[in-house]
Write a protein that holds these residues in place. Structure first.
Motif, PDB file in Angstrom:
ATOM      1  N   TYR A   9      63.123  26.545  -7.753  1.00 59.22           N
ATOM      2  CA  TYR A   9      62.264  25.475  -7.262  1.00 59.22           C
ATOM      3  C   TYR A   9      62.137  24.425  -8.356  1.00 59.22           C
ATOM      4  O   TYR A   9      62.026  24.773  -9.536  1.00 59.22           O
ATOM      5  N   ALA A  10      62.086  23.164  -7.982  1.00 59.79           N
ATOM      6  CA  ALA A  10      61.876  22.073  -8.932  1.00 59.79           C
ATOM      7  C   ALA A  10      60.385  21.789  -9.032  1.00 59.79           C
ATOM      8  O   ALA A  10      59.934  20.659  -8.847  1.00 59.79           O
ATOM      9  N   ALA A  11      59.621  22.843  -9.285  1.00 58.08           N
ATOM     10  CA  ALA A  11      58.163  22.726  -9.410  1.00 58.08           C
ATOM     11  C   ALA A  11      57.702  23.759 -10.431  1.00 58.08           C
ATOM     12  O   ALA A  11      58.372  24.778 -10.633  1.00 58.08           O
ATOM     13  N   ALA A  17      53.414  29.563  -7.152  1.00 59.13           N
ATOM     14  CA  ALA A  17      52.523  30.689  -6.858  1.00 59.13           C
ATOM     15  C   ALA A  17      51.368  30.250  -5.973  1.00 59.13           C
ATOM     16  O   ALA A  17      50.963  30.973  -5.047  1.00 59.13           O
ATOM     17  N   ALA A  18      50.836  29.060  -6.227  1.00 54.57           N
ATOM     18  CA  ALA A  18      49.744  28.545  -5.392  1.00 54.57           C
ATOM     19  C   ALA A  18      50.211  28.377  -3.946  1.00 54.57           C
ATOM     20  O   ALA A  18      49.478  28.710  -3.015  1.00 54.57           O
ATOM     21  N   ALA A  19      51.422  27.871  -3.753  1.00 52.93           N
ATOM     22  CA  ALA A  19      51.944  27.717  -2.388  1.00 52.93           C
ATOM     23  C   ALA A  19      52.129  29.078  -1.726  1.00 52.93           C
ATOM     24  O   ALA A  19      51.730  29.270  -0.574  1.00 52.93           O
ATOM     25  N   GLU A  24      47.401  27.968   4.336  1.00 53.23           N
ATOM     26  CA  GLU A  24      47.912  26.788   5.050  1.00 53.23           C
ATOM     27  C   GLU A  24      49.433  26.722   4.944  1.00 53.23           C
ATOM     28  O   GLU A  24      50.127  26.443   5.915  1.00 53.23           O
ATOM     29  N   PHE A  25      49.976  26.975   3.750  1.00 59.35           N
ATOM     30  CA  PHE A  25      51.430  26.986   3.589  1.00 59.35           C
ATOM     31  C   PHE A  25      52.053  28.102   4.421  1.00 59.35           C
ATOM     32  O   PHE A  25      53.074  27.901   5.082  1.00 59.35           O
ATOM     33  N   TRP A 162      57.607  22.054   1.286  1.00 66.05           N
ATOM     34  CA  TRP A 162      56.142  22.006   1.131  1.00 66.05           C
ATOM     35  C   TRP A 162      55.778  21.394  -0.212  1.00 66.05           C
ATOM     36  O   TRP A 162      54.925  20.504  -0.290  1.00 66.05           O
ATOM     37  N   LEU A 163      56.424  21.860  -1.272  1.00 62.57           N
ATOM     38  CA  LEU A 163      56.116  21.370  -2.612  1.00 62.57           C
ATOM     39  C   LEU A 163      56.484  19.891  -2.765  1.00 62.57           C
ATOM     40  O   LEU A 163      55.812  19.149  -3.476  1.00 62.57           O
TER      41      LEU A 163
END
Length: 166
Positions: A9-11, A17-19, A24-25, A162-163
């Motif tokens: 992931y590019a985050a 982890a929060a997602a 909601e995700f 999502w991110l």
């Protein structure tokens, strides 16, 4: 059969982890976004303190060799349970169990979310796929591993989308 799936992931790891722990995700990703539709059965905790989640999804059996489809029908129900520990030094570790109902197949393994050098996140799912089907175990394990890999890759793309929404 051993299975390793590495996703990126590019985050930042905390954002990923929060997602993964955001109801909601989880609802959003269960809609048709290329991932198999999933129902969240249970979610508790947070990405700060550790979390657990249980999902149930249905996938077509097109990844299973045709000679084995009569055993499981047109769709497979996959049940997945994850338990993530609180982060240590920016890394999250956990365990996963995936069962395919209607087929005696089970994946047990470990999970890792870790920062990459470029500020992204590496997500590794590693485990053993076991099928208790006499004579066909190897073919069933290979097909199950392929189905799990495809589901994880589709879910990772949903997480990337999502991110990217910010």
């Amino acid at each position: 059969m051993h299975l390793t799936v590495e996703l990126t992931y590019a985050a930042e790891t905390t954002a990923v982890a929060a997602a993964l722990s955001d109801p909601e995700f989880l609802r959003w990703r269960s809609q048709d976004r290329g991932a198999a539709a999933a129902t969240v059965v249970d979610l508790s905790g947070s990405h700060h303190a550790g979390f657990t989640l249980s999902l149930r999804r249905t996938v077509p059996t097109d990844v299973i060799p045709s000679q084995l489809r009569h055993v499981v029908g047109d769709q497979l129900e996959i049940r997945q349970a994850e338990a993530w520990e609180a982060p240590v030094d920016g890394r999250y570790v956990g365990t996963v169990v995936v069962e395919i109902t209607g087929a005696p197949v089970r994946l047990t393994g470990t999970l890792l979310l870790a920062p990459t050098e470029d500020g992204g996140t590496r997500h590794v799912v590693e485990g053993e796929v076991h099928a208790s089907v006499p004579l066909f175990a190897a073919a069933v394990e290979e097909a199950a591993a392929s189905a799990v890999r495809r589901a994880l890759e589709a879910e990772a793309q949903a997480a990337r989308d999502w991110l990217a929404r910010g």
